[in-house]
Design a protein around this motif. Structure first.
Motif, mmCIF file in Angstrom:
data_model
loop_
_atom_site.group_PDB
_atom_site.id
_atom_site.type_symbol
_atom_site.label_atom_id
_atom_site.label_comp_id
_atom_site.label_asym_id
_atom_site.label_seq_id
_atom_site.Cartn_x
_atom_site.Cartn_y
_atom_site.Cartn_z
ATOM 1 N N GLY A 68 36.229 48.947 37.056
ATOM 2 C CA GLY A 68 34.598 48.461 36.289
ATOM 3 C C GLY A 68 34.741 47.861 35.015
ATOM 4 N N ALA A 69 35.743 47.764 34.291
ATOM 5 C CA ALA A 69 35.840 46.796 33.121
ATOM 6 C C ALA A 69 35.846 45.388 33.790
ATOM 7 C CB ALA A 69 36.851 47.215 32.207
ATOM 8 N N GLY A 70 36.627 45.131 34.507
ATOM 9 C CA GLY A 70 36.948 43.924 35.132
ATOM 10 C C GLY A 70 35.852 43.463 35.934
ATOM 11 N N ALA A 71 35.031 44.262 36.508
ATOM 12 C CA ALA A 71 33.841 43.882 37.393
ATOM 13 C C ALA A 71 32.803 43.236 36.332
ATOM 14 C CB ALA A 71 33.336 45.178 38.066
ATOM 15 N N SER A 72 32.731 44.089 35.101
ATOM 16 C CA SER A 72 31.879 43.423 34.087
ATOM 17 C C SER A 72 32.083 42.275 33.673
ATOM 18 C CB SER A 72 32.037 44.439 32.892
ATOM 19 O OG SER A 72 31.509 45.692 33.245
ATOM 20 N N GLY A 73 33.508 41.801 33.546
ATOM 21 C CA GLY A 73 34.072 40.550 33.174
ATOM 22 C C GLY A 73 33.625 39.605 34.209
ATOM 23 N N ALA A 74 33.710 39.902 35.166
ATOM 24 C CA ALA A 74 33.652 39.011 36.485
ATOM 25 C C ALA A 74 31.906 38.222 36.442
ATOM 26 C CB ALA A 74 33.821 39.332 37.824
ATOM 27 N N LEU A 75 31.012 39.586 36.084
ATOM 28 C CA LEU A 75 29.688 39.361 36.205
ATOM 29 C C LEU A 75 29.500 38.351 34.937
ATOM 30 C CD1 LEU A 75 28.486 42.764 37.205
ATOM 31 C CD2 LEU A 75 28.447 40.457 38.612
ATOM 32 N N THR A 92 38.467 26.550 30.522
ATOM 33 C CA THR A 92 39.740 26.680 31.510
ATOM 34 C C THR A 92 39.462 28.095 32.375
ATOM 35 O OG1 THR A 92 41.212 27.767 30.131
ATOM 36 C CG2 THR A 92 41.355 25.263 30.113
ATOM 37 N N ARG A 93 38.446 28.878 32.058
ATOM 38 C CA ARG A 93 38.096 29.936 32.829
ATOM 39 C C ARG A 93 37.864 29.476 34.471
ATOM 40 N NH1 ARG A 93 34.284 33.698 29.132
ATOM 41 N NH2 ARG A 93 36.175 34.624 27.913
ATOM 42 N N PRO A 94 38.138 30.367 35.310
ATOM 43 C CA PRO A 94 38.106 29.905 36.962
ATOM 44 C C PRO A 94 36.854 29.292 37.541
ATOM 45 C CG PRO A 94 38.869 32.236 36.798
ATOM 46 C CD PRO A 94 38.389 31.828 35.236
ATOM 47 N N ILE A 95 35.666 29.596 36.876
ATOM 48 C CA ILE A 95 34.547 29.162 37.406
ATOM 49 C C ILE A 95 34.488 27.599 36.853
ATOM 50 C CG2 ILE A 95 32.041 29.266 37.602
ATOM 51 C CD1 ILE A 95 32.093 32.342 37.600
ATOM 52 N N PRO A 96 34.171 27.540 35.411
ATOM 53 C CA PRO A 96 34.220 26.082 35.223
ATOM 54 C C PRO A 96 35.333 25.265 35.548
ATOM 55 C CG PRO A 96 34.457 27.606 32.981
ATOM 56 C CD PRO A 96 34.035 28.275 34.545
ATOM 57 N N ALA A 97 36.391 25.622 35.652
ATOM 58 C CA ALA A 97 37.446 24.899 36.146
ATOM 59 C C ALA A 97 37.277 24.625 37.582
ATOM 60 C CB ALA A 97 38.820 25.693 36.052
ATOM 61 N N GLY A 98 36.485 25.184 38.540
ATOM 62 C CA GLY A 98 36.366 24.766 39.682
ATOM 63 C C GLY A 98 37.080 25.603 40.614
ATOM 64 N N LYS A 99 37.842 26.692 40.124
ATOM 65 C CA LYS A 99 38.730 27.427 41.047
ATOM 66 C C LYS A 99 38.166 28.382 41.895
ATOM 67 C CE LYS A 99 42.559 26.395 37.875
ATOM 68 N NZ LYS A 99 43.690 27.063 37.129
ATOM 69 N N VAL A 100 36.998 29.039 41.491
ATOM 70 C CA VAL A 100 36.118 29.871 42.040
ATOM 71 C C VAL A 100 34.691 29.692 41.926
ATOM 72 C CG1 VAL A 100 35.470 32.434 41.896
ATOM 73 C CG2 VAL A 100 37.873 31.718 41.322
ATOM 74 N N PRO A 102 30.809 30.162 41.761
ATOM 75 C CA PRO A 102 29.728 31.142 41.057
ATOM 76 C C PRO A 102 29.415 32.499 42.211
ATOM 77 C CG PRO A 102 29.225 28.960 40.553
ATOM 78 C CD PRO A 102 30.269 28.908 41.620
ATOM 79 N N GLU A 103 29.119 31.972 43.076
ATOM 80 C CA GLU A 103 28.573 32.929 44.053
ATOM 81 C C GLU A 103 29.577 33.963 44.575
ATOM 82 O OE1 GLU A 103 29.257 29.124 46.552
ATOM 83 O OE2 GLU A 103 28.290 29.782 44.649
ATOM 84 N N GLU A 104 30.749 33.382 44.789
ATOM 85 C CA GLU A 104 31.894 34.303 44.938
ATOM 86 C C GLU A 104 32.353 35.243 43.619
ATOM 87 O OE1 GLU A 104 34.699 31.473 47.730
ATOM 88 O OE2 GLU A 104 34.985 31.194 45.688
ATOM 89 N N ALA A 105 32.238 34.697 42.467
ATOM 90 C CA ALA A 105 32.385 35.475 41.475
ATOM 91 C C ALA A 105 31.307 36.668 41.291
ATOM 92 C CB ALA A 105 32.279 34.757 40.133
ATOM 93 N N LEU A 106 30.124 36.378 41.508
ATOM 94 C CA LEU A 106 29.191 37.304 41.642
ATOM 95 C C LEU A 106 29.296 38.228 42.659
ATOM 96 C CD1 LEU A 106 26.473 38.381 40.941
ATOM 97 C CD2 LEU A 106 25.367 36.663 42.579
#
Length: 318
Positions: A68-75, A92-100, A102-106
């Protein structure tokens, strides 16, 4: 016939973008360092609570709280991707770095949120599951989407999200909330402003660049340093309350008093720091110490509790 292009770790086929994220990139979305502290304080709540919980059920509870804590971090990372890309600490986090994407993280965050709450409710009890659901909502919606970009008190109010885990752990065992679990909540709640405002002092330029109204940027360094000192004192005082209410022994009280005095001493160093000091060493030292403080306080609570349980020492003043 489709055309496949590859760029920046992202594949494009017929206009649909698919990330090439690794398991490590998704794990990074969970904010593992933050999650580890959440898990530790939740474990403390579970250990300190009166009563008994089956070890297997206890393990499920801790895993659900971690997820649940990790889910909060992803959101949080999904919503804050725009400012994360600008700030040096988060670029360098996954979304701004282009690795993930945004819709996948959501989708990842929502799925983990639902599963963690549902499994905690079904396997443990619905009071703890309700607290976990509220914690996720508070961090992802109230703090991330509303408070963070609208008020310099974002950390004070939003800090409640990080203070709930020991209360959730307590509820896993007892099925409810008590004065003891509220005290555990308050220790983290009052600790949070001094911890984060120390960080905000030496990251002022980053927060200013993205328009996040952190206290140093809005009210200035002098006001921030006074507020840090105030919350350090409140944290130190709250740290000894478990002795007063009978949750821990005087041995814990002595340890928490020493830790609290050290916290205030580091905060006093920040208070004496000259405005405009680019090195910000006192603020960096306070930030580092504050992490250790919270870890040691909750470790001391658990060690003391076990010592009381095995008759090595006696409970508090009441």
């Amino acid at each position: 016939m489709s055309v496949m292009d590859h760029h920046d770790g992202v594949a494009t086929e017929a206009g649909v973008r698919l990330s090439e994220a690794s398991a490590g990139d998704y794990f990074a979305l969970l904010k593992p360092r933050v999650m580890s502290l959440v898990v530790f304080t939740a474990l403390a709540g579970l250990v300190l609570a009166p009563g008994h919980i089956n070890p297997a059920i206890g393990l499920i509870a801790i895993l659900c709280i971690a997820v649940g804590a990790g889910a909060s971090g992803a959101l949080n990372m999904w919503y804050d991707a725009d400012i994360d890309a600008v700030m040096s600490r988060t670029a360098t986090r996954p979304i701004p770095a282009g690795k993930v994407m945004p819709e996948e993280a959501l989708a990842f965050g929502i799925t983990l949120s639902a599963f963690s709450v549902a499994i905690l409710g079904l396997a443990v009890n619905w009071i703890s599951a309700g607290l976990l659901a509220f914690t996720i909502f508070f961090y992802a919606v109230v703090y991330t989407m509303w408070l963070k970009r609208s008020t310099p008190q974002n950390i004070v109010i939003g800090g409640a999200a990080g203070a709930f885990p020991p209360m959730i752990g307590w509820a896993c065992v007892t099925g409810g909330v008590s004065i003891e679990s509220i005290v555990l909540f308050l220790i983290i709640f009052l600790w949070t402003p001094a911890h984060f405002w120390a960080l905000a002092l030496f990251k002022m330029r980053d927060y200013g660049a993205v328009g996040v109204p952190m206290l140093p940027n809005v009210s200035g360094e002098a006001t921030t340093k006074r507020q840090i000192a105030l919350y350090a004192v409140l944290t130190a005082l709250t740290g000894v309350v478990p002795v007063v209410i009978g949750l821990s022994s005087v041995w814990y009280g002595a340890a928490s008093l020493c830790l609290g005095l050290a916290f205030v001493w580091y905060a006093a160093g920040v208070l004496r720091m000259a405005d405009g000091d680019e090195r910000m060493l006192p603020a960096k030292k306070l930030f580092a110490f504050s992490i250790m403080y919270l870890f040691v306080i909750f470790l001391a609570l658990m060690v003391d509790h076990l010592a009381i349980a095995y008759g090595l020492t006696q409970g508090g003043l009441l």
